[in-house]
Design an enzyme around this catalytic site. Sequence first.
Site, PDB file in Angstrom:
ATOM      1  N   TYR A  14     -10.031  18.061   5.609  1.00 60.20           N
ATOM      2  CA  TYR A  14      -8.697  17.478   5.464  1.00 60.20           C
ATOM      3  C   TYR A  14      -8.107  17.647   4.064  1.00 60.20           C
ATOM      4  CZ  TYR A  14     -10.211  15.068   9.729  1.00 60.20           C
ATOM      5  OH  TYR A  14     -10.685  14.792  10.988  1.00 60.20           O
ATOM      6  N   HIS A  19      -1.139  15.080   4.967  1.00 63.85           N
ATOM      7  CA  HIS A  19      -1.485  13.666   5.033  1.00 63.85           C
ATOM      8  C   HIS A  19      -2.313  13.233   3.818  1.00 63.85           C
ATOM      9  CE1 HIS A  19      -0.734  10.406   7.649  1.00 63.85           C
ATOM     10  NE2 HIS A  19      -1.850  10.365   8.337  1.00 63.85           N
ATOM     11  N   PHE A  64     -11.137   6.730   6.573  1.00 63.92           N
ATOM     12  CA  PHE A  64     -10.107   7.449   7.306  1.00 63.92           C
ATOM     13  C   PHE A  64      -8.815   6.641   7.253  1.00 63.92           C
ATOM     14  CE2 PHE A  64     -13.787   9.702   8.775  1.00 63.92           C
ATOM     15  CZ  PHE A  64     -13.343  11.020   8.791  1.00 63.92           C
ATOM     16  N   ASN A  66      -6.511   5.420   9.132  1.00 60.23           N
ATOM     17  CA  ASN A  66      -6.143   4.265   9.957  1.00 60.23           C
ATOM     18  C   ASN A  66      -6.833   2.965   9.558  1.00 60.23           C
ATOM     19  OD1 ASN A  66      -4.827   6.301  11.265  1.00 60.23           O
ATOM     20  ND2 ASN A  66      -5.730   5.930  13.273  1.00 60.23           N
ATOM     21  N   ASN A 112       0.247   4.946   9.681  1.00 58.43           N
ATOM     22  CA  ASN A 112      -0.976   4.241  10.048  1.00 58.43           C
ATOM     23  C   ASN A 112      -1.746   3.696   8.847  1.00 58.43           C
ATOM     24  OD1 ASN A 112      -0.638   4.548  12.827  1.00 58.43           O
ATOM     25  ND2 ASN A 112      -1.661   6.527  12.854  1.00 58.43           N
TER      26      ASN A 112
END
Length: 230
Positions: A14, A19, A64, A66, A112
Amino acid sequence: MRLFVGLGNPGQKYAGNRHNIGFMAVDRIAEDHGFGPWRSKFQGQVSEGRLGTERVALLKPETFMNLSGQSVGEAMRFYKLDPSDVTVFHDELDLAPGKVRVKSGGGHAGHNGLRSLHQHIGEGYERVRLGIGHPGHKDRVSPYVLSDFAKAEAGWLDDLMRGISDGAQALAAGDATRFMNAVSLRTAPPRSSGGADSVPKPEAPAKAASEPAPEEDTRSPLQRLMDRFR
């Protein structure tokens, strides 16, 4: 004491995602301002240092996106901080790529990571909203934010990171205006008054005055001969 939080997802998979622009921001601050090494703590990675006279902890939650609020809440309890002591760097779909806005309080707008923060620490923290643009349709949002920045975006992204680093000291001191000015100097520098657009164009050389055409000689050959010996 200030807590600067970068939002993102952990792992190399990632690292270059849109993001993860929040992770990129705090990484750049740590690198440019000589912060201590990153270490595992608070369900994330933390680095401590100073920005001007302010002691600052940088945090990258590894729960993560969320569940980011779990990590931030744990760090706040350890350092005995209020939400107003926390600044969160996050991606913002509703801003054009490279645009930045600073905001205190308010809703999470469906993000989120912010939603999790609201659940764990409330809404009274400061946000640095980092524009990544919108893919055009809500059904494309998830794959868009989880895709890497394109090579063509490297220029504005680097300018943005430099600007955030330049203004980090002002942000830690609570001067959002000076922070924004520092970012703008990198992302939208003023045009130089001596730039190419202001150089006068050389004047075209003046056309030489045309000489009058010689008058037609109507003398007879005998007359021309006589005139030579006058």
